[in-house]
Scaffold this motif. Structure first.
Motif, PDB file in Angstrom:
ATOM      1  N   ILE A   1       0.815  -1.216   0.000  1.00  0.00           N
ATOM      2  CA  ILE A   1       0.000   0.000   0.000  1.00  0.00           C
ATOM      3  C   ILE A   1       0.853   1.274   0.000  1.00  0.00           C
TER       4      ILE A   1
ATOM      5  N   LEU B   1       1.088   4.107  -3.023  1.00  0.00           N
ATOM      6  CA  LEU B   1       0.790   5.523  -2.814  1.00  0.00           C
ATOM      7  C   LEU B   1       2.028   6.408  -2.897  1.00  0.00           C
TER       8      LEU B   1
ATOM      9  N   ILE C   1      -7.258   8.045   2.773  1.00  0.00           N
ATOM     10  CA  ILE C   1      -7.413   7.273   1.544  1.00  0.00           C
ATOM     11  C   ILE C   1      -7.970   5.912   1.934  1.00  0.00           C
ATOM     12  N   ASN C   2      -9.075   5.516   1.304  1.00  0.00           N
ATOM     13  CA  ASN C   2      -9.754   4.264   1.625  1.00  0.00           C
ATOM     14  C   ASN C   2      -9.287   3.121   0.725  1.00  0.00           C
ATOM     15  N   PHE C   3      -9.228   1.936   1.319  1.00  0.00           N
ATOM     16  CA  PHE C   3      -8.945   0.709   0.583  1.00  0.00           C
ATOM     17  C   PHE C   3      -9.943  -0.348   1.015  1.00  0.00           C
TER      18      PHE C   3
ATOM     19  N   CYS D   1      -8.700   0.998  -4.229  1.00  0.00           N
ATOM     20  CA  CYS D   1      -8.446   2.273  -3.566  1.00  0.00           C
ATOM     21  C   CYS D   1      -9.506   3.266  -4.049  1.00  0.00           C
TER      22      CYS D   1
ATOM     23  N   ASP E   1     -11.792  -3.423   5.083  1.00  0.00           N
ATOM     24  CA  ASP E   1     -11.428  -2.099   4.597  1.00  0.00           C
ATOM     25  C   ASP E   1     -10.542  -1.419   5.632  1.00  0.00           C
TER      26      ASP E   1
ATOM     27  N   ARG F   1      -7.856   2.417   6.138  1.00  0.00           N
ATOM     28  CA  ARG F   1      -7.575   3.769   5.683  1.00  0.00           C
ATOM     29  C   ARG F   1      -6.120   4.135   5.952  1.00  0.00           C
TER      30      ARG F   1
END
Length: 166
Positions: free
Chosen positions: A25, A29, A70-72, A108, A131, A133
């Motif tokens: 991750i 990013l 930021i969501n995953f 994402c 999920d 963040r």
């Protein structure tokens, strides 16, 4: 049961999650440091039920997540149609579409500003997902004293988040 398992450091699940953040991750990013959600949220969406009841975005007045998160979502089963998350492509467009993911896919999205929700699961298939963040350090507001609605933890390092420096 899931969270008890995650709390048990001997079982390796927390280590797998931490490694996912560190090895996949953060590089995705292009981050060399930031905050990440301590425990991922485990979701089970049974047929004829919902996992997220209300349309919302995470930084709204009811949820109080810090701006810039930021969501995953990690699909543990296939996610499609009404057993998935429905989200806007851009804030306030209201062009809701479901995420279509195969088991093992990670997606994402900007759940911080884009509304998202679930419909009643009419697929006949249970969805299982996690999920989590990420909050880049350049988005951290040191005076944010808000707490997570579901966990009651402050949106700070050592509360809702752990800090990672690569």
């Amino acid at each position: 049961t899931f969270y008890n398992y995650l709390d048990n450091e001997d079982d390796g699940l927390q280590e797998l999650y931490n490694n996912l953040i560190k090895d996949v991750i953060f590089p995705y990013l292009n981050l060399d440091q930031g905050l990440y959600q301590v425990f991922p949220t485990f979701r089970v969406m049974l047929p004829n039920n919902v996992a997220i009841v209300k349309k919302h975005y995470d930084s709204d007045q009811d949820h109080h997540h810090p701006k810039g998160e930021i969501n995953f979502v990690l699909a543990l089963t296939d996610m499609y149609d009404t057993n998935s998350i429905w989200a806007e492509s851009y804030p306030r467009l209201e062009d809701f579409k479901p995420f279509t993911l195969n088991a093992g896919d990670i997606y994402c999205f900007n759940g911080n500003l884009c509304e998202h929700y679930n419909k009643i699961n009419k697929t006949g298939k249970t969805r299982v997902s996690m999920d989590f963040r990420i909050l880049p350090l350049y988005c951290v507001n040191t005076i944010n004293h808000n707490e997570s609605v579901t966990t009651g933890k402050k949106f700070s390092e050592g509360g809702y988040y752990n800090k990672l420096v690569l």
